[in-house]
Write a protein that holds these residues in place. Structure first.
Motif, PDB file in Angstrom:
ATOM      1  N   GLU A  71       0.793  -1.484   0.129  1.00 47.52           N
ATOM      2  CA  GLU A  71      -0.103   0.388  -0.358  1.00 47.52           C
ATOM      3  C   GLU A  71       1.146   1.243   0.140  1.00 47.52           C
ATOM      4  O   GLU A  71       0.153   2.491  -0.442  1.00 47.52           O
ATOM      5  CB  GLU A  71      -1.350  -0.046   1.324  1.00 47.52           C
ATOM      6  N   MET A  72       2.051   1.608   1.655  1.00 46.23           N
ATOM      7  CA  MET A  72       2.836   2.873   1.066  1.00 46.23           C
ATOM      8  C   MET A  72       3.696   3.063  -0.715  1.00 46.23           C
ATOM      9  O   MET A  72       3.363   3.614  -0.974  1.00 46.23           O
ATOM     10  CB  MET A  72       3.684   2.515   1.646  1.00 46.23           C
ATOM     11  N   LEU A  73       4.072   1.157  -0.969  1.00 48.41           N
ATOM     12  CA  LEU A  73       4.886   1.606  -2.124  1.00 48.41           C
ATOM     13  C   LEU A  73       3.500   2.440  -3.319  1.00 48.41           C
ATOM     14  O   LEU A  73       4.075   3.047  -4.401  1.00 48.41           O
ATOM     15  CB  LEU A  73       5.841   0.514  -2.519  1.00 48.41           C
ATOM     16  N   ALA A  74       2.713   1.430  -3.333  1.00 50.42           N
ATOM     17  CA  ALA A  74       2.141   2.180  -4.397  1.00 50.42           C
ATOM     18  C   ALA A  74       1.637   3.760  -4.455  1.00 50.42           C
ATOM     19  O   ALA A  74       1.608   4.674  -5.110  1.00 50.42           O
ATOM     20  CB  ALA A  74       0.366   1.906  -4.181  1.00 50.42           C
ATOM     21  N   GLU A  75       1.740   4.101  -2.876  1.00 48.82           N
ATOM     22  CA  GLU A  75       1.579   5.821  -2.976  1.00 48.82           C
ATOM     23  C   GLU A  75       2.807   6.273  -3.331  1.00 48.82           C
ATOM     24  O   GLU A  75       3.070   7.993  -3.528  1.00 48.82           O
ATOM     25  CB  GLU A  75       0.990   5.720  -1.567  1.00 48.82           C
ATOM     26  N   GLN A  76       3.439   6.001  -2.647  1.00 45.83           N
ATOM     27  CA  GLN A  76       5.051   6.817  -2.921  1.00 45.83           C
ATOM     28  C   GLN A  76       6.360   5.391  -3.361  1.00 45.83           C
ATOM     29  O   GLN A  76       6.915   4.693  -2.131  1.00 45.83           O
ATOM     30  CB  GLN A  76       5.134   6.896  -0.933  1.00 45.83           C
ATOM     31  N   PRO A  77       6.744   5.448  -4.904  1.00 42.55           N
ATOM     32  CA  PRO A  77       7.223   3.944  -4.616  1.00 42.55           C
ATOM     33  C   PRO A  77       8.624   4.566  -4.562  1.00 42.55           C
ATOM     34  O   PRO A  77       9.204   3.564  -4.133  1.00 42.55           O
ATOM     35  CB  PRO A  77       7.231   4.543  -6.161  1.00 42.55           C
ATOM     36  N   ASN A  78       9.408   5.948  -4.490  1.00 47.41           N
ATOM     37  CA  ASN A  78      10.356   5.882  -3.644  1.00 47.41           C
ATOM     38  C   ASN A  78      10.440   6.150  -2.433  1.00 47.41           C
ATOM     39  O   ASN A  78      11.726   5.470  -2.320  1.00 47.41           O
ATOM     40  CB  ASN A  78      10.709   7.882  -3.423  1.00 47.41           C
ATOM     41  N   LEU A  79       9.958   5.330  -1.140  1.00 45.79           N
ATOM     42  CA  LEU A  79      10.021   4.590  -0.218  1.00 45.79           C
ATOM     43  C   LEU A  79      11.286   3.787   0.140  1.00 45.79           C
ATOM     44  O   LEU A  79      11.901   3.720   0.461  1.00 45.79           O
ATOM     45  CB  LEU A  79       9.149   4.485   0.437  1.00 45.79           C
TER      46      LEU A  79
END
Length: 166
Positions: free
Chosen positions: A56-64
């Protein structure tokens, strides 16, 4: 318009057209906003075992995927490294499929010994390297159930699962 004015204006226009995209582009890459440290901490924490949250978090902010959290005293950790030291192969493999940077510790946990051994043979002192929280390759071999490699590391003189980060 005479020829001299035409040439002067043309050269000025070409110079401006050439420089403008470079100035705009270089400004945008030199001063990006940093990722919120709380978000990085949340992502790195999720990397230890919450595959749903990681996705979920990568979908929102791939550079994480490239972000590292400093737990203090220079103890930096990426989400993939969290997956590595807890032995979470599912999260580690997913993060690799998304472009995460791998290292010897994660590769050891995953059993990619054919990649790790030649590096350790070339750079033998890396056997004693410290990963996040000071966890050693021996720790990563154990949590990844890499028994043969665990024995190899013991034979090479590594006998600690964790070494204090100073």
């Amino acid at each position: 318009m005479d020829r001299k004015t035409f040439i002067r204006n043309s050269l000025g226009g070409i110079a401006l057209a050439t420089a403008t995209p470079h100035l705009i582009y270089s400004e945008s890459i030199q001063n990006p906003d940093p990722v919120d440290v709380k978000l990085v901490k949340e992502f790195v924490s999720a990397g230890h075992g919450d595959i749903k949250k990681v996705k979920e978090m990568l979908a929102e902010q791939p550079n994480l995927i490239y972000s590292r959290y400093d737990w203090g005293n220079g103890d930096f950790e990426e989400a993939i490294e969290g997956a590595g030291h807890v032995g979470n192969k599912e999260v580690a493999e997913y993060l690799i499929s998304q472009g995460a940077r791998v290292n010897l510790f994660v590769l050891t946990m995953l059993g990619k010994i054919e990649l790790v051994k030649p590096i350790l043979e070339m750079y033998p002192d890396l056997i004693f390297a410290k990963g996040p929280h000071g966890f050693t390759l021996l720790h990563h071999a154990k949590v990844g159930a890499q028994n043969e490699f665990y024995d190899y590391l013991i034979d090479k003189g590594l006998n600690k699962m964790q070494i204090e980060i100073r």
